[in-house]
Design an enzyme around this catalytic site. Structure first.
Site, PDB file in Angstrom:
ATOM      1  CG  ASP A  36      -1.924   1.125   1.193  1.00 25.53           C
ATOM      2  OD1 ASP A  36      -2.972   0.928   0.556  1.00 25.53           O
ATOM      3  OD2 ASP A  36      -1.668   2.202   1.783  1.00 25.53           O
ATOM      4  CD  GLU A  42      -4.689   3.897  -1.607  1.00 25.90           C
ATOM      5  OE1 GLU A  42      -4.964   4.234  -0.442  1.00 25.90           O
ATOM      6  OE2 GLU A  42      -5.510   3.969  -2.548  1.00 25.90           O
TER       7      GLU A  42
END
Length: 356
Positions: free
Chosen positions: A228, A272
């Site tokens: 992430d 993301e």
């Protein structure tokens, strides 16, 4: 032997040749090989100096030599092309009727591809009123094809339907190939993330299922990395979405570069988040890969002025499948997600391994 006996023998010979050609025509529908066998049969049976078959392409307005046999030097070869209408062959194709030149020297349209053409016989191959091809016999001897016109016209009639069928099959095969290519492209696009060019979530799900199935068969572990980009919302809000997209592409490119040439399977998981499947990889090795990725993004130094340390970083959660009982994809993802959650809530820019 009297003339009647010779004539009868010649007729039997012609019938035998036509029978051979009929068998050739139904052996297969590969156009060029079929035409070459027919040309070879006629050439060998009647010992003509030159015989060719040219297909007619009305779309491009051209003639294309599909088959040829010659005992003399000639400019013609398979693949030789000429504009429709040029030469005796082109005239025959355009007019759709036989041209039988006893002495070709007196005909202004002759193209002397034998460097001494004296006789030429061109017969159109017609199906449903459309000229599909031309059978072309040439010789350096005047009157070489006297009495042969009927035979070549019979051959043309005999093979017209088969040539059309072969052309339709060829068109169908080309269309099928184009459809297969288009389907493959659509399939590839359906498994590719448009933004980063990486395989997408759909592809990840497929890969992970396959890796776990293989793991169950060979009793080898599968490791999963969930990645992430830290504080990406702040990046997106501060720099704008185009810059956010560019940031994700740079992270994806660097990860792809670092994993190139390894069995690792990198995908964009969503938003993301990225994922890496590591077949046949234990906890220690997977943690080392995760740390390498984390350190590389940090060293890359992508600017992020909306966080304290001023650069883009990533957090990574690592999980390893258990051997018995076999672990499901959902269970492995949940473990890696939990490890990622721990990495982020313990300060970000770090790696955490589930169960460590």
């Amino acid at each position: 032997m009297d003339r009647g006996g010779a004539s009868e023998i010649g007729m039997v010979r012609q019938l035998a040749t036509l029978n051979r050609i009929a068998r050739i025509a139904i052996q297969d529908l590969a156009l060029r090989p079929m035409l070459q066998r027919i040309v070879d049969t006629l050439y060998e049976e009647f010992e003509w100096e030159f015989l060719a078959c040219a297909s007619v392409d009305l779309g491009s307005g051209s003639l294309l030599c599909e088959a040829v046999r010659s005992s003399v030097d000639t400019d013609i070869a398979v693949g030789y092309s000429r504009p429709l209408g040029s030469g005796i062959v082109g005239e025959c194709a355009q007019r759709g009727r036989t041209l039988d030149l006893d002495d070709a020297r007196i005909h202004p349209g002759v193209i002397d591809t034998l460097h001494g053409t004296r006789a030429e016989l061109c017969v159109p191959v017609i199906h449903d009123g459309v000229v599909l091809a031309v059978l072309n016999a040439e010789s350096r001897q005047v009157g070489a094809f006297r009495g042969q016109r009927g035979l070549l016209e019979t051959v043309a009639d005999q093979i017209a339907g088969v040539i059309r069928a072969a052309q339709l099959l060829d068109e169908l095969q080309r269309s099928n190939a184009q459809l297969r290519d288009a389907y493959a492209q659509v399939e590839q696009l359906s498994r590719t993330d448009v933004l980063t060019g990486l395989p997408n979530r759909r592809c990840f799900d497929l890969w992970l299922g396959q890796a776990l199935d293989q793991s169950a068969q060979n009793a080898q572990p599968v490791s999963l990395l969930m990645i992430d980009v830290d504080r990406f919302k702040a990046y997106n809000d501060g720099y704008g979405h185009p810059a956010g997209d560019a940031c994700l592409r740079q992270v994806a490119d660097l990860c792809a570069y670092l994993l190139a040439g390894t069995p690792a399977q990198l995908a964009r998981y969503g938003g993301e988040e990225f994922s890496v499947i590591l077949p046949d990889t234990d906890r220690m090795a997977a943690a080392a890969v995760a740390e390498r990725l984390r350190a590389a993004i940090t060293v890359r130094g992508l600017e992020h002025r909306f966080v304290a340390d001023g650069r883009v970083t990533i957090s990574v959660g690592v999980a390893v499948s258990r051997r018995m009982p076999p672990m499901s994809a959902q269970a492995l993802i949940a473990l890696a997600d939990a490890a990622l959650y721990e990495a982020k809530h313990s300060g970000r820019n770090r790696v955490r391994v589930a169960g460590a």
